[in-house]
Design a protein around this motif. Structure first.
Motif, PDB file in Angstrom:
ATOM      1  N   GLY A  71      13.818  13.871  20.351  1.00 49.88           N
ATOM      2  CA  GLY A  71      13.035  12.832  21.011  1.00 49.88           C
ATOM      3  C   GLY A  71      12.256  11.905  20.105  1.00 49.88           C
ATOM      4  O   GLY A  71      11.431  11.119  20.574  1.00 49.88           O
ATOM      5  N   ARG A  72      12.501  11.947  18.818  1.00 44.04           N
ATOM      6  CA  ARG A  72      11.809  11.071  17.859  1.00 44.04           C
ATOM      7  C   ARG A  72      12.794  10.003  17.380  1.00 44.04           C
ATOM      8  O   ARG A  72      13.481  10.189  16.388  1.00 44.04           O
ATOM      9  CB  ARG A  72      11.297  11.898  16.687  1.00 44.04           C
ATOM     10  N   ARG A  73      12.879   8.909  18.099  1.00 41.58           N
ATOM     11  CA  ARG A  73      13.874   7.883  17.794  1.00 41.58           C
ATOM     12  C   ARG A  73      13.267   6.608  17.228  1.00 41.58           C
ATOM     13  O   ARG A  73      13.955   5.620  17.025  1.00 41.58           O
ATOM     14  CB  ARG A  73      14.669   7.546  19.049  1.00 41.58           C
ATOM     15  N   ASP A  74      11.974   6.609  16.982  1.00 36.36           N
ATOM     16  CA  ASP A  74      11.288   5.401  16.515  1.00 36.36           C
ATOM     17  C   ASP A  74      11.249   5.392  14.984  1.00 36.36           C
ATOM     18  O   ASP A  74      10.258   5.778  14.366  1.00 36.36           O
ATOM     19  CB  ASP A  74       9.877   5.344  17.107  1.00 36.36           C
ATOM     20  N   TRP A  75      12.334   4.936  14.374  1.00 39.29           N
ATOM     21  CA  TRP A  75      12.454   4.902  12.920  1.00 39.29           C
ATOM     22  C   TRP A  75      12.378   3.457  12.450  1.00 39.29           C
ATOM     23  O   TRP A  75      12.846   2.557  13.150  1.00 39.29           O
ATOM     24  CB  TRP A  75      13.774   5.539  12.483  1.00 39.29           C
ATOM     25  N   PRO A  76      11.801   3.209  11.284  1.00 42.71           N
ATOM     26  CA  PRO A  76      11.735   1.831  10.773  1.00 42.71           C
ATOM     27  C   PRO A  76      13.141   1.218  10.653  1.00 42.71           C
ATOM     28  O   PRO A  76      14.064   1.859  10.149  1.00 42.71           O
ATOM     29  CB  PRO A  76      11.079   1.979   9.399  1.00 42.71           C
ATOM     30  N   LEU A  77      13.250  -0.013  11.149  1.00 39.58           N
ATOM     31  CA  LEU A  77      14.530  -0.718  11.181  1.00 39.58           C
ATOM     32  C   LEU A  77      14.420  -2.062  10.477  1.00 39.58           C
ATOM     33  O   LEU A  77      13.334  -2.630  10.388  1.00 39.58           O
ATOM     34  CB  LEU A  77      14.962  -0.940  12.643  1.00 39.58           C
ATOM     35  N   GLU A  78      15.554  -2.547  10.013  1.00 34.02           N
ATOM     36  CA  GLU A  78      15.639  -3.878   9.409  1.00 34.02           C
ATOM     37  C   GLU A  78      16.824  -4.606  10.021  1.00 34.02           C
ATOM     38  O   GLU A  78      17.770  -3.978  10.489  1.00 34.02           O
ATOM     39  CB  GLU A  78      15.814  -3.756   7.885  1.00 34.02           C
ATOM     40  N   ARG A  79      16.765  -5.921  10.000  1.00 36.62           N
ATOM     41  CA  ARG A  79      17.842  -6.730  10.587  1.00 36.62           C
ATOM     42  C   ARG A  79      19.147  -6.568   9.811  1.00 36.62           C
ATOM     43  O   ARG A  79      19.158  -6.504   8.588  1.00 36.62           O
ATOM     44  CB  ARG A  79      17.460  -8.201  10.587  1.00 36.62           C
ATOM     45  N   ALA A  80      20.234  -6.524  10.548  1.00 39.18           N
ATOM     46  CA  ALA A  80      21.562  -6.531   9.944  1.00 39.18           C
ATOM     47  C   ALA A  80      21.843  -7.937   9.410  1.00 39.18           C
ATOM     48  O   ALA A  80      21.202  -8.907   9.829  1.00 39.18           O
ATOM     49  CB  ALA A  80      22.600  -6.129  10.986  1.00 39.18           C
ATOM     50  N   GLN A  81      22.792  -8.043   8.509  1.00 34.81           N
ATOM     51  CA  GLN A  81      23.095  -9.330   7.870  1.00 34.81           C
ATOM     52  C   GLN A  81      24.117 -10.163   8.637  1.00 34.81           C
ATOM     53  O   GLN A  81      23.974 -11.373   8.735  1.00 34.81           O
ATOM     54  CB  GLN A  81      23.626  -9.088   6.447  1.00 34.81           C
ATOM     55  N   ARG A  82      25.171  -9.529   9.167  1.00 38.26           N
ATOM     56  CA  ARG A  82      26.288 -10.285   9.741  1.00 38.26           C
ATOM     57  C   ARG A  82      26.488 -10.084  11.239  1.00 38.26           C
ATOM     58  O   ARG A  82      27.345 -10.737  11.824  1.00 38.26           O
ATOM     59  CB  ARG A  82      27.594  -9.904   9.035  1.00 38.26           C
ATOM     60  N   ILE A  83      25.751  -9.163  11.834  1.00 35.56           N
ATOM     61  CA  ILE A  83      25.888  -8.920  13.267  1.00 35.56           C
ATOM     62  C   ILE A  83      24.515  -8.966  13.915  1.00 35.56           C
ATOM     63  O   ILE A  83      23.490  -8.889  13.220  1.00 35.56           O
ATOM     64  CB  ILE A  83      26.550  -7.555  13.579  1.00 35.56           C
ATOM     65  N   ARG A  84      24.495  -9.074  15.221  1.00 31.17           N
ATOM     66  CA  ARG A  84      23.238  -8.976  15.952  1.00 31.17           C
ATOM     67  C   ARG A  84      22.943  -7.484  16.107  1.00 31.17           C
ATOM     68  O   ARG A  84      23.463  -6.829  17.003  1.00 31.17           O
ATOM     69  CB  ARG A  84      23.370  -9.636  17.328  1.00 31.17           C
ATOM     70  N   GLY A  85      22.176  -6.959  15.183  1.00 30.37           N
ATOM     71  CA  GLY A  85      21.898  -5.534  15.181  1.00 30.37           C
ATOM     72  C   GLY A  85      20.842  -5.188  14.163  1.00 30.37           C
ATOM     73  O   GLY A  85      20.288  -6.056  13.486  1.00 30.37           O
ATOM     74  N   LEU A  86      20.586  -3.891  14.045  1.00 29.14           N
ATOM     75  CA  LEU A  86      19.554  -3.385  13.148  1.00 29.14           C
ATOM     76  C   LEU A  86      20.102  -2.201  12.371  1.00 29.14           C
ATOM     77  O   LEU A  86      20.930  -1.447  12.877  1.00 29.14           O
ATOM     78  CB  LEU A  86      18.331  -2.945  13.961  1.00 29.14           C
TER      79      LEU A  86
END
Length: 192
Positions: A71-86
Motif C-alpha cells: 500500500g505504499r505507492r507514493d514514490w518520487p517520480l520524474e517526467r518521461a522524455q518521449r511519452i506522456r508518462g512518469l
C-alpha cells in the motif's frame, strides 16, 4: 524443459487524467520488445490500454517492490522524455514504452511494447541476498489470497535467513512492511 526468464521490474503508468500508478511487474523480453501479462483487474492494464504507453523502471531500492504490495505507492517520480508518462526517480535505468500489440485474454492479456527511449541514471552494483529476498517476499505478499498459510510461513522463514545475514537499513525496512502485511492477512483470515 526450458522456461522463459521473467525479470522483476517496476512499471509506471498514468491514467487519462495523468494520475500515476506504480506497480511491480515481471516482464519478459521477446524479439526486442517488452512483454507484459498483467492479471485482470489491473490499473496498469487499464492505463496502458487507455494511453498506449508505460515506463519500465529498473531499480535496486527494494523498498519500492515491498512498498507497492503493502500500500505504499507514493514514490518520487520524474517526467518521461518521449511519452506522456512518469518514471521513478530511484530508477537506475528506465525504458519508455509504446504499446504495439494486445493479445486479449479474460485473465491475463499479453501486451507487447516497443522501446521509444531509454536512459541510465546510475550504475547497478549488484543485488545482495536480502534484496533478492525482499523481492521474493513481495511476490509472496502479492499472492497471499491464493497461497496456503503453511507455504507462506515456510517461504518467509527461508527468506528470513538472507535478511538476517545481508540486510541493510533499506532491506530491513522493506522486510518489516512485508512481515506486517503477512501478519495483517493472517489476522483477517483468522477473524473471518
Amino acid at each position: 524443459m526450458s522456461t522463459e526468464p521473467i525479470f522483476e521490474t517496476v512499471v509506471t503508468t498514468v491514467d487519462t487524467q495523468g494520475r500515476p500508478h506504480v506497480a511491480p511487474m515481471g516482464v519478459r523480453y521477446r524479439d526486442g520488445r517488452v512483454v507484459l501479462m498483467p492479471f485482470r483487474p489491473s490499473a496498469t492494464l487499464d492505463n496502458i490500454l487507455a494511453t498506449r504507453c508505460a515506463v519500465l523502471n529498473l531499480v535496486a531500492d527494494v523498498r519500492v517492490f515491498a512498498g507497492c504490495v503493502t500500500g505504499r505507492r507514493d514514490w518520487p517520480l520524474e517526467r518521461a522524455q518521449r511519452i506522456r508518462g512518469l518514471r521513478l526517480a530511484a530508477a537506475l535505468r528506465h525504458v519508455e514504452l509504446r504499446l504495439d500489440e494486445v493479445a486479449d485474454d479474460a485473465e491475463r492479456p499479453v501486451l507487447r511494447l516497443s522501446a521509444l527511449h531509454e536512459a541510465t541514471h546510475a550504475p547497478f552494483v549488484g543485488f545482495n541476498r536480502a534484496q533478492a529476498a525482499v523481492v521474493e517476499g513481495a511476490v509472496l505478499v502479492s499472492r497471499l489470497f491464493m497461497l496456503a498459510p503453511d507455504k507462506v510461513d515456510s517461504e518467509m522463514r527461508y527468506l528470513q535467513i538472507a535478511i538476517d545475514k545481508t540486510a541493510g537499513p533499506a532491506e530491513l525496512e522493506a522486510w518489516g512492511w512485508l512481515l506486517d502485511a503477512v501478519a495483517a492477512w493472517r489476522h483477517r483470515s483468522e477473524a473471518a
